[in-house]
Motif scaffolding. Structure first.
Motif, PDB file in Angstrom:
ATOM      1  N   TYR A 139      -4.113   6.989   3.413  1.00  0.00           N
ATOM      2  CA  TYR A 139      -4.591   5.941   2.941  1.00  0.00           C
ATOM      3  C   TYR A 139      -4.121   5.513   1.627  1.00  0.00           C
ATOM      4  CZ  TYR A 139      -7.111   9.464   0.123  1.00  0.00           C
ATOM      5  OH  TYR A 139      -7.424  10.667  -0.345  1.00  0.00           O
ATOM      6  N   ASN A 140      -4.055   4.399   1.381  1.00  0.00           N
ATOM      7  CA  ASN A 140      -3.175   3.704   0.096  1.00  0.00           C
ATOM      8  C   ASN A 140      -3.841   4.080  -1.268  1.00  0.00           C
ATOM      9  OD1 ASN A 140      -1.090   2.711   1.588  1.00  0.00           O
ATOM     10  ND2 ASN A 140      -1.873   0.598   1.693  1.00  0.00           N
ATOM     11  N   GLU A 141      -3.205   3.904  -2.283  1.00  0.00           N
ATOM     12  CA  GLU A 141      -3.453   4.059  -3.654  1.00  0.00           C
ATOM     13  C   GLU A 141      -4.769   3.067  -4.048  1.00  0.00           C
ATOM     14  OE1 GLU A 141      -3.050   5.700  -6.138  1.00  0.00           O
ATOM     15  OE2 GLU A 141      -1.123   6.653  -5.625  1.00  0.00           O
ATOM     16  N   GLN A 142      -5.835   3.724  -4.341  1.00  0.00           N
ATOM     17  CA  GLN A 142      -7.010   2.879  -4.546  1.00  0.00           C
ATOM     18  C   GLN A 142      -7.108   1.772  -5.526  1.00  0.00           C
ATOM     19  OE1 GLN A 142     -10.717   4.554  -3.973  1.00  0.00           O
ATOM     20  NE2 GLN A 142     -12.071   3.360  -5.299  1.00  0.00           N
ATOM     21  N   GLN A 143      -6.326   2.049  -6.965  1.00  0.00           N
ATOM     22  CA  GLN A 143      -6.201   1.235  -8.150  1.00  0.00           C
ATOM     23  C   GLN A 143      -5.417   0.085  -7.877  1.00  0.00           C
ATOM     24  OE1 GLN A 143      -8.023   1.446 -10.795  1.00  0.00           O
ATOM     25  NE2 GLN A 143      -9.252   3.287 -10.011  1.00  0.00           N
ATOM     26  N   VAL A 144      -6.086  -1.074  -7.958  1.00  0.00           N
ATOM     27  CA  VAL A 144      -5.254  -2.139  -7.682  1.00  0.00           C
ATOM     28  C   VAL A 144      -4.068  -2.122  -8.472  1.00  0.00           C
ATOM     29  CG1 VAL A 144      -5.289  -4.591  -7.651  1.00  0.00           C
ATOM     30  CG2 VAL A 144      -7.335  -3.745  -7.353  1.00  0.00           C
ATOM     31  N   GLU A 145      -3.934  -1.751  -9.719  1.00  0.00           N
ATOM     32  CA  GLU A 145      -2.627  -1.889 -10.475  1.00  0.00           C
ATOM     33  C   GLU A 145      -1.429  -0.881  -9.951  1.00  0.00           C
ATOM     34  OE1 GLU A 145      -5.595  -1.593 -11.812  1.00  0.00           O
ATOM     35  OE2 GLU A 145      -6.190  -3.044 -13.123  1.00  0.00           O
ATOM     36  N   LYS A 146      -2.268   0.251  -9.645  1.00  0.00           N
ATOM     37  CA  LYS A 146      -1.208   1.163  -8.936  1.00  0.00           C
ATOM     38  C   LYS A 146      -0.761   0.895  -7.873  1.00  0.00           C
ATOM     39  CE  LYS A 146      -2.287   6.034 -10.527  1.00  0.00           C
ATOM     40  NZ  LYS A 146      -2.996   7.113 -10.198  1.00  0.00           N
ATOM     41  N   TYR A 147      -1.463   0.322  -7.151  1.00  0.00           N
ATOM     42  CA  TYR A 147      -1.037  -0.202  -5.562  1.00  0.00           C
ATOM     43  C   TYR A 147       0.151  -1.297  -5.741  1.00  0.00           C
ATOM     44  CZ  TYR A 147      -0.861  -3.016  -1.607  1.00  0.00           C
ATOM     45  OH  TYR A 147      -0.340  -3.497  -0.402  1.00  0.00           O
ATOM     46  N   TYR A 173     -13.499  -4.861  -7.066  1.00  0.00           N
ATOM     47  CA  TYR A 173     -13.369  -5.026  -8.596  1.00  0.00           C
ATOM     48  C   TYR A 173     -13.904  -6.185  -8.992  1.00  0.00           C
ATOM     49  CZ  TYR A 173     -10.973  -0.785  -7.790  1.00  0.00           C
ATOM     50  OH  TYR A 173     -10.542   0.494  -7.336  1.00  0.00           O
ATOM     51  N   ALA A 174     -14.940  -6.327 -10.056  1.00  0.00           N
ATOM     52  CA  ALA A 174     -15.179  -7.811 -10.278  1.00  0.00           C
ATOM     53  C   ALA A 174     -14.154  -7.707 -11.727  1.00  0.00           C
ATOM     54  CB  ALA A 174     -16.563  -7.986 -10.948  1.00  0.00           C
ATOM     55  N   ASN A 175     -14.016  -8.877 -12.195  1.00  0.00           N
ATOM     56  CA  ASN A 175     -13.189  -9.425 -13.412  1.00  0.00           C
ATOM     57  C   ASN A 175     -11.706  -8.825 -13.392  1.00  0.00           C
ATOM     58  OD1 ASN A 175     -15.512 -10.235 -14.701  1.00  0.00           O
ATOM     59  ND2 ASN A 175     -16.180  -7.789 -15.140  1.00  0.00           N
ATOM     60  N   LYS A 176     -11.182  -8.746 -12.150  1.00  0.00           N
ATOM     61  CA  LYS A 176      -9.668  -8.639 -11.967  1.00  0.00           C
ATOM     62  C   LYS A 176      -9.035  -9.852 -11.508  1.00  0.00           C
ATOM     63  CE  LYS A 176      -9.360  -3.658 -12.264  1.00  0.00           C
ATOM     64  NZ  LYS A 176      -8.720  -2.526 -12.161  1.00  0.00           N
ATOM     65  N   GLN A 222      -4.835 -11.134  -8.950  1.00  0.00           N
ATOM     66  CA  GLN A 222      -4.932 -11.755  -7.425  1.00  0.00           C
ATOM     67  C   GLN A 222      -3.541 -12.122  -6.815  1.00  0.00           C
ATOM     68  OE1 GLN A 222      -7.841 -14.699  -7.238  1.00  0.00           O
ATOM     69  NE2 GLN A 222      -9.437 -13.307  -7.413  1.00  0.00           N
ATOM     70  N   ASP A 223      -2.734 -12.657  -7.766  1.00  0.00           N
ATOM     71  CA  ASP A 223      -1.390 -13.508  -7.258  1.00  0.00           C
ATOM     72  C   ASP A 223      -0.436 -12.237  -7.016  1.00  0.00           C
ATOM     73  OD1 ASP A 223      -1.765 -16.249  -7.196  1.00  0.00           O
ATOM     74  OD2 ASP A 223      -1.540 -16.280  -9.091  1.00  0.00           O
ATOM     75  N   GLU A 224      -0.503 -11.597  -8.129  1.00  0.00           N
ATOM     76  CA  GLU A 224       0.505 -10.000  -7.955  1.00  0.00           C
ATOM     77  C   GLU A 224      -0.043  -9.381  -6.762  1.00  0.00           C
ATOM     78  OE1 GLU A 224       2.158  -7.567 -11.206  1.00  0.00           O
ATOM     79  OE2 GLU A 224       0.352  -8.703 -12.053  1.00  0.00           O
ATOM     80  N   TYR A 225      -1.319  -9.222  -6.611  1.00  0.00           N
ATOM     81  CA  TYR A 225      -1.678  -8.315  -5.443  1.00  0.00           C
ATOM     82  C   TYR A 225      -1.286  -9.123  -4.276  1.00  0.00           C
ATOM     83  CZ  TYR A 225      -4.802  -5.701  -2.401  1.00  0.00           C
ATOM     84  OH  TYR A 225      -5.124  -4.913  -1.389  1.00  0.00           O
ATOM     85  N   ILE A 226      -1.667 -10.270  -3.963  1.00  0.00           N
ATOM     86  CA  ILE A 226      -1.119 -11.084  -2.561  1.00  0.00           C
ATOM     87  C   ILE A 226       0.389 -10.856  -2.319  1.00  0.00           C
ATOM     88  CG2 ILE A 226      -1.107 -13.074  -1.284  1.00  0.00           C
ATOM     89  CD1 ILE A 226      -4.100 -11.694  -1.294  1.00  0.00           C
ATOM     90  N   THR A 227       1.024 -11.033  -3.404  1.00  0.00           N
ATOM     91  CA  THR A 227       2.669 -10.764  -3.394  1.00  0.00           C
ATOM     92  C   THR A 227       2.891  -9.387  -2.889  1.00  0.00           C
ATOM     93  OG1 THR A 227       3.034 -12.223  -5.016  1.00  0.00           O
ATOM     94  CG2 THR A 227       4.857 -10.873  -4.660  1.00  0.00           C
ATOM     95  N   ILE A 249      -8.964  -6.775   0.548  1.00  0.00           N
ATOM     96  CA  ILE A 249      -8.936  -7.635  -0.555  1.00  0.00           C
ATOM     97  C   ILE A 249     -10.175  -6.994  -1.557  1.00  0.00           C
ATOM     98  CG2 ILE A 249      -9.316  -9.806  -1.505  1.00  0.00           C
ATOM     99  CD1 ILE A 249      -6.976  -9.777   0.622  1.00  0.00           C
ATOM    100  N   PRO A 250      -9.256  -6.370  -2.844  1.00  0.00           N
ATOM    101  CA  PRO A 250     -10.385  -5.612  -3.628  1.00  0.00           C
ATOM    102  C   PRO A 250     -10.928  -6.338  -4.673  1.00  0.00           C
ATOM    103  CG  PRO A 250      -8.229  -5.188  -4.208  1.00  0.00           C
ATOM    104  CD  PRO A 250      -8.192  -6.218  -3.422  1.00  0.00           C
ATOM    105  N   PHE A 251     -11.156  -7.434  -4.478  1.00  0.00           N
ATOM    106  CA  PHE A 251     -11.803  -8.306  -5.496  1.00  0.00           C
ATOM    107  C   PHE A 251     -13.145  -8.875  -5.139  1.00  0.00           C
ATOM    108  CE2 PHE A 251      -7.399  -9.334  -5.337  1.00  0.00           C
ATOM    109  CZ  PHE A 251      -6.904  -8.744  -6.825  1.00  0.00           C
TER     110      PHE A 251
END
Ligand code: SF4
Length: 379
Positions: A276-284, A24-27, A31-36, A9-11
Protein backbone atom coordinates in the motif's frame (compact mmCIF):
# COMPACT_ATOMS: atom_id res chain seq x y z
CA UNK A 1 -4.40 -11.79 -17.31
CA UNK A 2 -6.91 -9.13 -16.31
CA UNK A 3 -6.52 -6.74 -13.40
CA UNK A 4 -8.73 -4.44 -11.37
CA UNK A 5 -7.61 -0.84 -10.98
CA UNK A 6 -8.49 1.29 -7.93
CA UNK A 7 -7.79 5.02 -7.70
CA UNK A 8 -8.04 6.85 -4.40
CA UNK A 9 -9.16 10.48 -4.14
CA UNK A 10 -8.54 11.46 -0.50
CA UNK A 11 -10.60 14.67 -0.35
CA UNK A 12 -14.00 15.28 1.24
CA UNK A 13 -16.00 18.44 1.77
CA UNK A 14 -16.59 17.52 5.41
CA UNK A 15 -15.61 14.50 7.47
CA UNK A 16 -18.61 12.32 8.32
CA UNK A 17 -18.76 11.58 12.04
CA UNK A 18 -18.41 7.79 11.65
CA UNK A 19 -15.69 7.78 8.98
CA UNK A 20 -12.13 6.55 9.49
CA UNK A 21 -11.31 6.20 5.79
CA UNK A 22 -8.16 7.94 4.59
CA UNK A 23 -9.93 11.11 3.50
CA UNK A 24 -9.48 14.71 4.53
CA UNK A 25 -11.56 17.86 4.62
CA UNK A 26 -9.85 21.25 4.16
CA UNK A 27 -7.08 20.04 1.86
CA UNK A 28 -8.56 21.47 -1.34
CA UNK A 29 -5.34 23.44 -1.84
CA UNK A 30 -3.54 20.16 -2.63
CA UNK A 31 -5.95 18.92 -5.29
CA UNK A 32 -4.00 20.08 -8.35
CA UNK A 33 -0.69 18.76 -7.05
CA UNK A 34 -2.34 15.51 -6.03
CA UNK A 35 -3.84 14.92 -9.46
CA UNK A 36 -0.46 15.68 -11.07
CA UNK A 37 1.18 13.08 -8.79
CA UNK A 38 -1.59 10.55 -9.36
CA UNK A 39 -1.36 11.05 -13.13
CA UNK A 40 2.41 10.35 -12.96
CA UNK A 41 1.74 7.19 -10.99
CA UNK A 42 -0.88 6.13 -13.55
CA UNK A 43 1.56 6.75 -16.41
CA UNK A 44 4.33 4.86 -14.64
CA UNK A 45 2.22 1.86 -13.67
CA UNK A 46 0.41 1.86 -17.03
CA UNK A 47 3.82 1.37 -18.65
CA UNK A 48 4.93 -1.35 -16.22
CA UNK A 49 1.64 -3.20 -16.53
CA UNK A 50 1.29 -2.92 -20.30
CA UNK A 51 1.03 -6.72 -20.60
CA UNK A 52 -2.21 -6.71 -18.59
CA UNK A 53 -5.66 -5.51 -19.45
CA UNK A 54 -7.93 -3.80 -16.97
CA UNK A 55 -11.51 -5.00 -16.77
CA UNK A 56 -12.63 -3.01 -13.72
CA UNK A 57 -11.79 0.53 -12.69
CA UNK A 58 -13.01 2.00 -9.41
CA UNK A 59 -12.44 5.65 -8.48
CA UNK A 60 -13.17 5.88 -4.77
CA UNK A 61 -12.27 7.92 -1.76
CA UNK A 62 -12.86 10.19 -0.13
CA UNK A 63 -15.24 11.90 -2.47
CA UNK A 64 -13.90 11.86 -6.05
CA UNK A 65 -16.59 14.33 -7.11
CA UNK A 66 -15.26 17.11 -4.86
CA UNK A 67 -12.68 17.53 -7.62
CA UNK A 68 -13.60 20.05 -10.31
CA UNK A 69 -15.09 18.10 -13.20
CA UNK A 70 -12.23 19.00 -15.59
CA UNK A 71 -9.70 17.42 -13.19
CA UNK A 72 -11.81 14.29 -12.98
CA UNK A 73 -12.27 13.97 -16.73
CA UNK A 74 -8.52 14.57 -17.27
CA UNK A 75 -7.86 11.76 -14.83
CA UNK A 76 -10.27 9.43 -16.61
CA UNK A 77 -8.60 10.22 -19.94
CA UNK A 78 -5.16 9.51 -18.44
CA UNK A 79 -6.36 6.12 -17.24
CA UNK A 80 -7.78 5.35 -20.67
CA UNK A 81 -4.55 6.42 -22.40
CA UNK A 82 -2.08 4.71 -20.10
CA UNK A 83 -3.84 1.42 -19.39
CA UNK A 84 -5.36 -1.10 -21.75
CA UNK A 85 -9.04 -1.18 -20.73
CA UNK A 86 -11.21 -4.05 -21.98
CA UNK A 87 -14.27 -3.20 -24.12
CA UNK A 88 -16.55 -4.42 -21.35
CA UNK A 89 -14.72 -2.58 -18.55
CA UNK A 90 -16.82 -1.84 -15.47
CA UNK A 91 -15.91 1.77 -14.66
CA UNK A 92 -17.24 2.93 -11.28
CA UNK A 93 -17.01 6.25 -9.51
CA UNK A 94 -18.13 7.00 -5.94
CA UNK A 95 -20.32 10.06 -5.58
CA UNK A 96 -21.50 11.95 -2.54
CA UNK A 97 -24.80 13.64 -3.49
CA UNK A 98 -24.50 17.42 -3.44
CA UNK A 99 -20.95 17.36 -4.85
CA UNK A 100 -22.08 17.00 -8.46
CA UNK A 101 -24.93 18.14 -10.70
CA UNK A 102 -26.68 16.66 -13.73
CA UNK A 103 -24.20 18.29 -16.11
CA UNK A 104 -21.25 16.78 -14.21
CA UNK A 105 -22.87 13.35 -14.29
CA UNK A 106 -23.39 13.70 -18.01
CA UNK A 107 -19.69 14.54 -18.50
CA UNK A 108 -18.67 11.43 -16.55
CA UNK A 109 -21.03 9.30 -18.62
CA UNK A 110 -19.65 10.77 -21.86
CA UNK A 111 -16.11 10.03 -20.72
CA UNK A 112 -16.85 6.34 -20.22
CA UNK A 113 -17.85 5.95 -16.55
CA UNK A 114 -20.64 3.35 -16.57
CA UNK A 115 -21.35 2.69 -12.90
CA UNK A 116 -22.02 5.10 -10.04
CA UNK A 117 -21.97 4.35 -6.35
CA UNK A 118 -23.83 6.96 -4.29
CA UNK A 119 -23.18 7.32 -0.57
CA UNK A 120 -26.65 8.12 0.76
CA UNK A 121 -26.84 6.30 4.14
CA UNK A 122 -30.37 7.45 5.08
CA UNK A 123 -33.40 9.31 3.76
CA UNK A 124 -34.03 11.28 6.97
CA UNK A 125 -32.61 14.78 7.08
CA UNK A 126 -32.19 15.01 10.89
CA UNK A 127 -30.34 11.69 10.88
CA UNK A 128 -28.15 12.77 7.96
CA UNK A 129 -27.16 15.85 9.97
CA UNK A 130 -26.54 13.76 13.07
CA UNK A 131 -23.98 11.61 11.23
CA UNK A 132 -22.26 14.55 9.53
CA UNK A 133 -23.49 14.08 5.95
CA UNK A 134 -23.53 17.20 3.80
CA UNK A 135 -26.57 16.37 1.65
CA UNK A 136 -30.31 16.14 2.23
CA UNK A 137 -32.57 13.22 1.38
CA UNK A 138 -34.16 15.18 -1.47
CA UNK A 139 -30.78 15.98 -2.97
CA UNK A 140 -29.93 12.29 -2.87
CA UNK A 141 -33.21 11.29 -4.56
CA UNK A 142 -32.75 13.96 -7.23
CA UNK A 143 -29.14 13.12 -8.10
CA UNK A 144 -29.87 9.37 -8.36
CA UNK A 145 -32.74 10.15 -10.78
CA UNK A 146 -30.46 12.53 -12.70
CA UNK A 147 -27.86 9.78 -13.06
CA UNK A 148 -30.46 7.44 -14.53
CA UNK A 149 -31.77 10.15 -16.85
CA UNK A 150 -28.33 10.91 -18.32
CA UNK A 151 -27.95 7.23 -19.18
CA UNK A 152 -26.41 5.36 -16.24
CA UNK A 153 -27.87 1.86 -16.11
CA UNK A 154 -25.78 0.55 -13.23
CA UNK A 155 -26.34 2.61 -10.08
CA UNK A 156 -25.54 1.60 -6.52
CA UNK A 157 -26.52 3.21 -3.27
CA UNK A 158 -25.09 2.82 0.26
CA UNK A 159 -27.32 2.74 3.35
CA UNK A 160 -26.48 2.44 7.04
CA UNK A 161 -28.32 1.14 10.09
CA UNK A 162 -27.56 1.11 13.81
CA UNK A 163 -27.01 4.89 13.73
CA UNK A 164 -27.36 7.16 16.78
CA UNK A 165 -30.99 7.50 17.88
CA UNK A 166 -32.12 5.71 14.68
CA UNK A 167 -35.46 3.91 15.00
CA UNK A 168 -36.68 0.77 13.24
CA UNK A 169 -39.28 2.88 11.41
CA UNK A 170 -36.50 5.09 10.08
CA UNK A 171 -34.57 2.11 8.72
CA UNK A 172 -37.74 0.75 7.11
CA UNK A 173 -38.47 4.14 5.57
CA UNK A 174 -34.94 4.51 4.14
CA UNK A 175 -34.97 1.03 2.62
CA UNK A 176 -38.40 1.64 1.06
CA UNK A 177 -37.29 5.01 -0.32
CA UNK A 178 -34.12 3.48 -1.77
CA UNK A 179 -35.94 0.75 -3.67
CA UNK A 180 -38.28 3.28 -5.28
CA UNK A 181 -35.26 4.78 -7.06
CA UNK A 182 -33.85 3.63 -10.43
CA UNK A 183 -30.99 1.63 -8.89
CA UNK A 184 -29.63 -1.87 -9.43
CA UNK A 185 -27.38 -2.36 -6.40
CA UNK A 186 -27.49 -1.58 -2.66
CA UNK A 187 -24.77 -1.89 -0.02
CA UNK A 188 -25.95 -1.87 3.59
CA UNK A 189 -23.62 -1.43 6.54
CA UNK A 190 -24.23 -1.53 10.28
CA UNK A 191 -22.43 1.28 12.09
CA UNK A 192 -19.13 0.35 13.70
CA UNK A 193 -17.64 3.01 15.92
CA UNK A 194 -14.07 3.40 14.72
CA UNK A 195 -11.19 4.88 16.67
CA UNK A 196 -10.36 8.51 15.98
CA UNK A 197 -13.82 9.45 14.72
CA UNK A 198 -16.24 12.02 16.16
CA UNK A 199 -18.49 9.12 17.15
CA UNK A 200 -15.66 7.47 19.11
CA UNK A 201 -15.28 10.67 21.15
CA UNK A 202 -19.03 10.91 21.75
CA UNK A 203 -19.11 7.28 22.82
CA UNK A 204 -16.34 7.91 25.33
CA UNK A 205 -18.47 10.69 26.81
CA UNK A 206 -21.59 8.45 26.80
CA UNK A 207 -23.26 10.81 24.36
CA UNK A 208 -23.66 8.60 21.31
CA UNK A 209 -27.06 6.95 22.05
CA UNK A 210 -26.81 3.93 19.77
CA UNK A 211 -29.75 1.52 19.31
CA UNK A 212 -29.48 -1.44 21.70
CA UNK A 213 -28.59 -4.92 20.43
CA UNK A 214 -32.21 -6.10 20.15
CA UNK A 215 -33.21 -3.10 18.10
CA UNK A 216 -30.13 -3.36 15.89
CA UNK A 217 -30.97 -7.03 15.29
CA UNK A 218 -34.47 -6.05 14.16
CA UNK A 219 -33.01 -3.49 11.76
CA UNK A 220 -30.66 -6.11 10.36
CA UNK A 221 -33.43 -8.70 9.96
CA UNK A 222 -35.66 -6.17 8.20
CA UNK A 223 -32.99 -5.21 5.66
CA UNK A 224 -32.05 -8.83 4.96
CA UNK A 225 -35.66 -9.84 4.41
CA UNK A 226 -36.90 -6.79 2.54
CA UNK A 227 -34.26 -6.28 -0.15
CA UNK A 228 -34.54 -9.76 -1.73
CA UNK A 229 -38.33 -9.33 -1.86
CA UNK A 230 -37.70 -6.40 -4.19
CA UNK A 231 -35.30 -8.30 -6.42
CA UNK A 232 -32.05 -7.29 -4.71
CA UNK A 233 -30.32 -10.62 -4.05
CA UNK A 234 -27.75 -10.74 -1.30
CA UNK A 235 -24.55 -11.84 -3.06
CA UNK A 236 -22.14 -10.82 -0.30
CA UNK A 237 -22.52 -10.10 3.43
CA UNK A 238 -23.27 -6.38 2.90
CA UNK A 239 -24.15 -6.26 -0.81
CA UNK A 240 -27.37 -6.80 -2.73
CA UNK A 241 -27.92 -6.60 -6.48
CA UNK A 242 -30.44 -7.20 -9.19
CA UNK A 243 -29.38 -10.13 -11.38
CA UNK A 244 -26.28 -9.28 -13.39
CA UNK A 245 -25.47 -6.10 -11.45
CA UNK A 246 -23.10 -7.51 -8.82
CA UNK A 247 -20.04 -5.26 -8.46
CA UNK A 248 -17.39 -6.93 -10.62
CA UNK A 249 -14.67 -4.81 -9.04
CA UNK A 250 -15.54 -5.68 -5.45
CA UNK A 251 -15.95 -9.34 -6.36
CA UNK A 252 -12.25 -9.34 -7.26
CA UNK A 253 -11.40 -8.60 -3.62
CA UNK A 254 -13.48 -11.52 -2.38
CA UNK A 255 -12.22 -13.86 -5.09
CA UNK A 256 -8.56 -13.02 -4.32
CA UNK A 257 -8.07 -11.78 -7.89
CA UNK A 258 -5.26 -9.28 -8.56
CA UNK A 259 -5.80 -5.54 -8.40
CA UNK A 260 -3.63 -2.46 -8.37
CA UNK A 261 -4.40 0.58 -6.22
CA UNK A 262 -3.00 4.01 -7.09
CA UNK A 263 -3.07 7.19 -5.05
CA UNK A 264 -2.55 7.94 -1.36
CA UNK A 265 -3.33 4.97 0.91
CA UNK A 266 -4.37 2.76 -2.00
CA UNK A 267 -3.86 -0.99 -1.50
CA UNK A 268 -2.78 -3.52 -4.11
CA UNK A 269 -2.66 -7.30 -4.36
CA UNK A 270 -0.51 -8.46 -7.24
CA UNK A 271 2.02 -11.20 -7.96
CA UNK A 272 1.79 -12.77 -4.52
CA UNK A 273 2.34 -9.47 -2.78
CA UNK A 274 0.19 -7.03 -0.85
CA UNK A 275 1.34 -3.44 -0.72
CA UNK A 276 0.00 0.00 0.00
CA UNK A 277 0.94 3.61 -0.63
CA UNK A 278 1.71 6.43 1.80
CA UNK A 279 -1.51 7.55 3.45
CA UNK A 280 -0.64 11.23 4.00
CA UNK A 281 -1.50 13.27 0.91
CA UNK A 282 1.57 15.51 1.26
CA UNK A 283 3.93 12.53 1.70
CA UNK A 284 2.36 10.74 -1.24
CA UNK A 285 2.88 13.78 -3.49
CA UNK A 286 6.51 14.18 -2.41
CA UNK A 287 7.34 10.50 -2.81
CA UNK A 288 5.91 10.36 -6.31
CA UNK A 289 7.68 13.57 -7.21
CA UNK A 290 11.14 12.57 -5.95
CA UNK A 291 11.14 8.77 -5.88
CA UNK A 292 8.49 7.97 -8.51
CA UNK A 293 7.11 5.39 -6.09
CA UNK A 294 4.89 5.89 -3.05
CA UNK A 295 4.78 2.36 -1.60
CA UNK A 296 4.87 2.57 2.21
CA UNK A 297 4.65 -1.14 2.99
CA UNK A 298 4.94 -4.37 1.06
CA UNK A 299 4.64 -7.99 2.12
CA UNK A 300 5.00 -11.29 0.39
CA UNK A 301 1.94 -13.48 0.86
CA UNK A 302 2.85 -16.75 2.55
CA UNK A 303 1.06 -20.00 1.77
CA UNK A 304 -0.77 -19.61 5.09
CA UNK A 305 -1.93 -16.06 4.17
CA UNK A 306 -3.24 -17.25 0.83
CA UNK A 307 -5.14 -20.21 2.28
CA UNK A 308 -6.73 -18.08 5.02
CA UNK A 309 -7.72 -15.32 2.60
CA UNK A 310 -9.12 -17.78 0.09
CA UNK A 311 -11.42 -18.99 2.86
CA UNK A 312 -12.49 -15.90 4.72
CA UNK A 313 -12.73 -13.59 1.72
CA UNK A 314 -14.47 -16.30 -0.33
CA UNK A 315 -16.93 -17.05 2.44
CA UNK A 316 -18.16 -13.45 2.33
CA UNK A 317 -19.87 -14.31 -0.97
CA UNK A 318 -23.24 -16.01 -0.99
CA UNK A 319 -21.75 -18.76 -3.16
CA UNK A 320 -18.96 -19.31 -0.61
CA UNK A 321 -15.87 -21.34 -1.49
CA UNK A 322 -15.47 -24.20 -3.92
CA UNK A 323 -13.70 -27.39 -2.75
CA UNK A 324 -12.61 -28.01 -6.36
CA UNK A 325 -11.15 -24.50 -6.71
CA UNK A 326 -9.29 -24.92 -3.43
CA UNK A 327 -7.78 -28.18 -4.72
CA UNK A 328 -6.83 -26.56 -8.06
CA UNK A 329 -5.23 -23.59 -6.28
CA UNK A 330 -3.39 -25.30 -3.42
CA UNK A 331 -3.00 -28.92 -4.56
CA UNK A 332 -4.74 -30.58 -1.58
CA UNK A 333 -8.26 -30.95 -0.24
CA UNK A 334 -9.92 -28.10 1.68
CA UNK A 335 -11.20 -30.68 4.14
CA UNK A 336 -7.70 -32.10 4.78
CA UNK A 337 -7.02 -28.79 6.49
CA UNK A 338 -10.40 -27.58 7.67
CA UNK A 339 -12.53 -30.78 7.87
CA UNK A 340 -13.17 -30.54 11.64
CA UNK A 341 -13.70 -26.75 11.52
CA UNK A 342 -16.26 -27.08 8.73
CA UNK A 343 -18.15 -29.91 10.46
CA UNK A 344 -18.19 -27.98 13.73
CA UNK A 345 -19.55 -24.83 12.02
CA UNK A 346 -22.14 -26.91 10.18
CA UNK A 347 -23.33 -28.33 13.51
CA UNK A 348 -23.72 -24.76 14.78
CA UNK A 349 -25.74 -23.96 11.63
CA UNK A 350 -23.26 -21.30 10.58
CA UNK A 351 -22.03 -23.10 7.44
CA UNK A 352 -23.71 -25.26 4.86
CA UNK A 353 -22.54 -27.38 1.92
CA UNK A 354 -24.04 -28.11 -1.47
CA UNK A 355 -22.44 -29.54 -4.64
CA UNK A 356 -18.90 -28.98 -3.39
CA UNK A 357 -19.53 -25.38 -2.31
CA UNK A 358 -19.14 -24.42 1.36
CA UNK A 359 -21.08 -21.27 2.22
CA UNK A 360 -22.45 -19.25 5.13
CA UNK A 361 -26.04 -19.90 6.22
CA UNK A 362 -28.15 -16.83 6.95
CA UNK A 363 -27.13 -17.21 10.60
CA UNK A 364 -23.50 -17.48 9.46
CA UNK A 365 -23.87 -14.26 7.44
CA UNK A 366 -24.91 -12.51 10.62
CA UNK A 367 -21.99 -13.85 12.63
CA UNK A 368 -19.48 -13.82 9.76
CA UNK A 369 -16.54 -12.60 11.81
CA UNK A 370 -16.94 -15.44 14.27
CA UNK A 371 -16.84 -17.93 11.37
CA UNK A 372 -13.83 -16.28 9.70
CA UNK A 373 -11.79 -16.52 12.92
CA UNK A 374 -12.19 -20.30 12.77
CA UNK A 375 -10.28 -20.30 9.46
CA UNK A 376 -7.18 -18.65 10.92
CA UNK A 377 -4.26 -21.10 11.04
CA UNK A 378 -1.51 -21.38 13.64
CA UNK A 379 1.74 -20.00 12.28
S1 SF4 B 1 -17.98 11.27 2.31
FE1 SF4 B 1 -17.33 9.15 2.52
S2 SF4 B 1 -15.08 9.21 2.65
FE2 SF4 B 1 -15.84 11.31 2.99
S3 SF4 B 1 -15.95 11.49 5.18
FE3 SF4 B 1 -17.99 10.85 4.48
S4 SF4 B 1 -17.95 8.60 4.58
FE4 SF4 B 1 -15.83 9.32 4.73
Amino acid sequence: MQLGLYLHIPFCQQKCFYCDFPSYANKEGLQDEYITALSSEIALQGGLLSAYSINTVYIGGGTPTVLPIHLLTNLIQTIQKKFKLTNDVEFTIEVNPQTINREGLYRLYEFGVNRISFGVQSFQDPLLKRIGRIHTADEARQIVCDAASVGFKNISLDLMYGLPKQTLDEVEYSVREAIKLPIQHISVYGLKVEEGTVFAKLEEQNKLFLPDETLEDKMYEFVMKQLPEFGFERYEISNFAKAGFESRHNLKYWQCLPYIGLGAAAHSCFQNKRFYNEQQVEKYIQKIKWERNAVAHEELLSHKDKVEEFCFLGLRKKTGISCREFMDTFGYELKDLYGDTIENLKRKKLLSELNGQIFLTSLGMKYGNQVFCEFLLDS
